[in-house]
Design an enzyme around this catalytic site. Structure first.
Site, PDB file in Angstrom:
ATOM      1  N   CYS A 278       5.690  -5.700  -9.265  1.00  0.00           N
ATOM      2  CA  CYS A 278       6.583  -4.677  -9.816  1.00  0.00           C
ATOM      3  C   CYS A 278       6.660  -4.783 -11.333  1.00  0.00           C
ATOM      4  CB  CYS A 278       7.968  -4.789  -9.192  1.00  0.00           C
ATOM      5  SG  CYS A 278       8.761  -6.394  -9.419  1.00  0.00           S
ATOM      6  N   HIS A 824      13.699  -7.807  -9.858  1.00  0.00           N
ATOM      7  CA  HIS A 824      12.837  -6.668  -9.561  1.00  0.00           C
ATOM      8  C   HIS A 824      12.758  -5.777 -10.800  1.00  0.00           C
ATOM      9  CE1 HIS A 824      10.806  -3.619  -7.274  1.00  0.00           C
ATOM     10  NE2 HIS A 824      11.766  -2.728  -7.483  1.00  0.00           N
TER      11      HIS A 824
END
Length: 885
Positions: A278, A824
């Protein structure tokens, strides 16, 4: 899956793919074995295969069928079947012709086999590609492959998470063993590479079970025709294999026959997460929505590739990025799996290999620099020696530096992303001033010290008058011990002849002293308890005495038998020049005076302590000598010690072995060695002695910070302009960054100041949320209030003669959610065509309101220059209160 592509045609599988094939299509195709064997014989394809037998992992085939109705993932093993022979070996028996036998082939081998079957079918040959079916069905499936530490075994997992329900069902139908075994020959070299790559790892590099290698396989299923029939249209395979070759390098170009770019899509295409990628997806989405870069890479960018630049990646990084950008801007909005691009990153930047989480800004820095070198228009870089300013006008020196820089660096990245700042160094001794002008690709702005931490510390006095008192101070979260002590000294009105000794208390003991000024306070938790002792400043190097209190207590596990237990907070005092039992008792009685509850004659020291036992007055006590152990008694033995009436008894203990103790007699001299800085004394109390003192403030120390149920601390907020102010603020260099002064001819701790001089068209701002120290890593959750429509940098530009606009508009944000150890990444991007903001969360893309883009997760900001006449008239309407977490 390995980052490099498989071996090409005519090559046997090896432990590592050859470099020559590094740019080939990295897909793998699963086909019927008889179909592949016919193509090998007819087209003369020389390729060795490794045979495997597929079997379910765990339950039987029947049980697996039942379980498939309830679970998502299916797993099976591939184990070497050495009893099966290679199909091209004419001297051996033929391989099974059953429909349960398959071949795993690389994309280039598959293309050759498919071309042969197609030509054979056109010519009416016996080996035609089932012309009655009209076409074939090719569809991709994502498998997760991991190494089983058994001999010659792989574990392969089919997951609904990675595939559509239809693909999941069809893959299970093909690969799951039924009554007849499944055999697979690997002609791609992928399984051999995965096995050998894992086996060659050292024990410290062994992957954990959750770190699997993704492998994309395209099934070539001859059992079902395509819906479009044999109408001559291109199928999925030909659409995804549109690649051309130029000078031996792959060109990831989706061009039509005229060489023009195909019609582009909206760019609202997600990126698959290949396993903790990510961070890469976030940075890539921000760059691939930079309009100038989009126009450039959708055009003939390959004409500017510089394959001979020793600082570049032979153009391969630029090719891979250009190919990825084109896929993201294709008409098809199916999420893209950036495997080839990830493979190039791993090849040229090993720090990004594997499937661990990384920093999106670090990836961005490498990518921008790599693209610049791959696309550098300068083929032969001239040499220029940096010259000092020597009092010349800044404009002249800045232009000279910039001209020298452009003579060696000229690319699309320099055109739009590079600026220039002014660096001023001043020697603190000779006042020599050195001015240089350096290029920058992005600005790394510190977050100002508005992120504060509230800490409560209890201060004890040693004057025998003042009792303990808690003080609450506010210090920066990233501060050090010196910062904390300075704030506490002001709060408790510390006199000039005093100093503070700060220590941490745990279980009624001082477990560590905060004596290193540079030690970070982030190591101190909110639930800890700190104390500070006011000591004479002139005794900074003198030894101290630490008193610990004990009393008789019985516990549930002692079966009614009492033993000595430590209680309260230790007390500290400076030691006199002459130390004996009487001096120790006098010191203790003095610092205990504020805790007295009665003032009758019984407070006389002799009455409380009692008569001392006869002792040889010439005997010294050396706590560091071996005699201590021979004459010491353990804790349980103290229970039988006869205590004096209404008294207390003192014992010397060894800091390393606190259960070893020696009774202190009143007239007994106590000698310290030269290296001993602390004398540890245990005070054993009788009950009637305890009644004379109030130990409440010693027993109940406040925590550093007491969290209130259902309450949150106010979020720290600062403006982006405050971050800029902190960036250009003059500050001294650290001891590790000493500057060699040309005037003094010595290294000096000079003061340094930065100023912005020349701004780029695309301004990338990195917010330094992550801080690293010798002991810890920390993330600042400060919510930065950044302008969206008009970032005005006019007041921060040193070059007043610059004609370009200093106003910028935000168009992309790389966000990081979570802590240092994980978290994230996502991206927010403003879409010019849609006139709105979009949230790019890996493969998921959706609209988001402008009011929602300001959060404490903002990590890297992307601005584009706007001209004064193009500035929006609308007000931002967003202030710091709009920052969310």
């Amino acid at each position: 899956m390995p980052d490099d592509p498989p071996a090409g045609a005519g090559e046997a599988p090896s432990t590592s793919p050859p470099a020559a094939a590094a740019d080939d299509d990295d897909r793998v195709f699963l086909v019927l074995h008889r179909w592949w064997r016919d193509a090998q014989e007819g087209a003369g394809i020389e390729a060795a295969g490794v045979p495997y037998a597929a079997a379910p992992s765990g339950p039987t085939s029947y049980g697996m069928k039942v379980l498939s109705m309830f679970i998502s993932d299916q797993a099976f093993t591939l184990r070497r079947a050495d009893d099966l022979v290679q199909p091209h070996d004419a001297s051996a028996p033929a391989a099974p012709s059953s429909s349960r036998a398959y071949a795993l082939v690389a994309a280039d081998l598959f293309a050759r086999a498919r071309a042969w079957h197609t030509d054979s079918g056109k010519n009416g040959g016996k080996n035609s590609l089932f012309p009655e079916e009209g076409s074939v069905n090719i569809y991709p499936i994502m498998l997760r492959v991991s190494v089983t530490r058994d001999t010659n075994a792989l574990t392969v997992k089919i997951s609904k998470k990675d595939n559509s329900a239809e693909n999941f069902k069809r893959a299970n139908k093909i690969l799951t063993a039924d009554s007849e075994p499944v055999h697979i020959w690997d002609f791609s070299g992928r399984t051999t590479f995965i096995l050998m790559n894992e086996w060659n790892r050292g024990p410290q590099d062994t992957r954990s079970s959750d770190q699997e290698m993704p492998l994309e396989i395209h099934f070539f299923d001859l059992s079902e025709p395509m819906a479009n029939g044999s109408n001559g249209k291109k199928d999925e395979l030909s659409l995804t294999m549109s690649r051309s070759m130029s000078n031996g390098s792959i060109m990831g170009m989706d061009l039509d026959s005229s060489g023009s770019s195909k019609q582009v899509g909206t760019g609202l295409t997600g990126l698959d997460n290949l396993g903790n990628t990510c961070f890469m997806n976030s940075a890539v989405q921000c760059l691939t929505h930079t309009s100038k870069l989009v126009d450039y890479f959708l055009g003939d960018f390959y004409k500017e590739i510089n394959p001979h630049n020793p600082l570049g990646m032979k153009g391969e990084l630029a090719y891979a990025f250009g190919d990825l950008l084109r896929k993201l801007w294709a008409l098809d909005r199916t999420p893209v799996a950036p495997r080839q691009f990830k493979g190039k990153l791993a090849r040229f930047a090993p720090q990004f290999s594997g499937f661990n989480q990384h920093d999106s800004q670090e990836l961005l820095a490498f990518l921008l620099d790599g693209l610049h070198e791959d696309l550098n228009r300068v083929k032969c870089k001239p040499y220029y020696e940096a010259k000092d300013s020597d009092g010349r006008p800044d404009e002249e020196v800045a232009d000279e530096y910039w001209g020298n820089h452009l003579a060696r660096n000229d690319s699309i990245i320099v055109d739009i992303c590079q600026g220039q700042y002014k660096s001023t160094l001043v020697c603190p001794v000779c006042r020599k001033v050195s001015v240089t002008f350096d290029p920058f690709m992005y600005l790394s702005l510190p977050l100002p010290s508005t992120t504060m931490r509230t800490m409560t510390i209890t201060v004890f006095s040693t004057d025998g008058i003042t009792g303990p008192s808690p003080y609450t101070v506010s210090v920066p979260k990233s501060g050090d011990t010196k910062t904390l002590i300075d704030a506490l000294s002001i709060a408790c009105s510390l006199r000039g002849d005093e100093r503070l000794l700060v220590a941490e208390v745990y279980n009624s003991s001082l477990i560590r002293y905060l004596e290193e000024p540079s030690e970070v306070i982030s190591l101190i938790r909110d639930g800890d308890r700190l104390v500070a002792y006011r000591l004479p400043k002139d005794s900074e190097d003198a030894p101290i005495v630490v008193f610990r209190n004990q009393r008789m207590e019985s516990t549930l596990t002692s079966f009614g038998r009492k033993s000595w237990k430590t209680f309260g907070t230790p007390l500290v005092s400076s030691l006199p020049d002459t130390i004996n039992g009487s001096a120790i008792s006098d010191l203790f009685l003095k610092i205990m005076t504020p805790f007295l509850v009665s003032k009758d004659d019984s407070s006389d020291a002799d009455h409380i302590i009692g008569k001392s036992s006869p002792v040889d007055e010439t005997a010294d006590v050396d706590m560091n000598s071996d005699a201590t152990e021979s004459t010491s008694i353990n804790n349980n033995a103290c229970e039988d010690e006869t205590m004096t009436e209404d008294g207390m008894q003192f014992y010397l203990i060894n800091e390393r072995f606190p259960d070893q103790r020696m009774k202190i007699e009143m007239d007994q001299p106590i000698r310290l060695t030269g290296s001993q800085k602390r004398l540890h004394v245990v005070v054993c109390w009788q009950d009637n002695g305890l009644e004379q003192y109030n130990f409440g403030s010693l027993d109940n120390l406040p925590e550093i910070y007491k969290a209130v149920l259902f309450s949150r601390r106010p979020q720290d907020t600062c403006s982006l302009y405050a971050c800029l102010e902190a960036f250009i603020k003059e500050e001294p260099l650290g001891p590790e960054d000493m500057w060699y002064c040309p005037g003094c001819k010595e290294h000096r701790q000079a003061s340094k100041k930065l100023d912005l001089w020349r701004l780029p068209e695309i301004l990338i701002i990195h917010l330094k949320r992550f801080s690293y120290s010798r002991y810890t890593k920390n993330k600042l959750e400060t919510c930065v209030d950044f302008p969206v429509h008009d970032l005005d940098l006019s007041k921060y530009i040193g070059n007043r003669g610059q004609q370009m606009s200093n106003h910028y508009q935000l168009y992309a944000i790389s966000n990081h959610y979570g802590s240092m150890g994980g978290g994230h990444y996502t991206a927010y991007v403003y879409h010019e065509g849609k006139k709105g903001w979009y949230d790019f969360d890996d493969r998921h893309v959706g609209p988001i309101s402008e009011e929602s883009i300001k959060t404490s997760a903002a990590y890297v900001l992307f601005y584009r220059r706007i001209q004064d006449d193009d500035r929006l008239d609308t007000e931002t309407g967003i202030d710091s209160s709009d920052c969310t977490t």
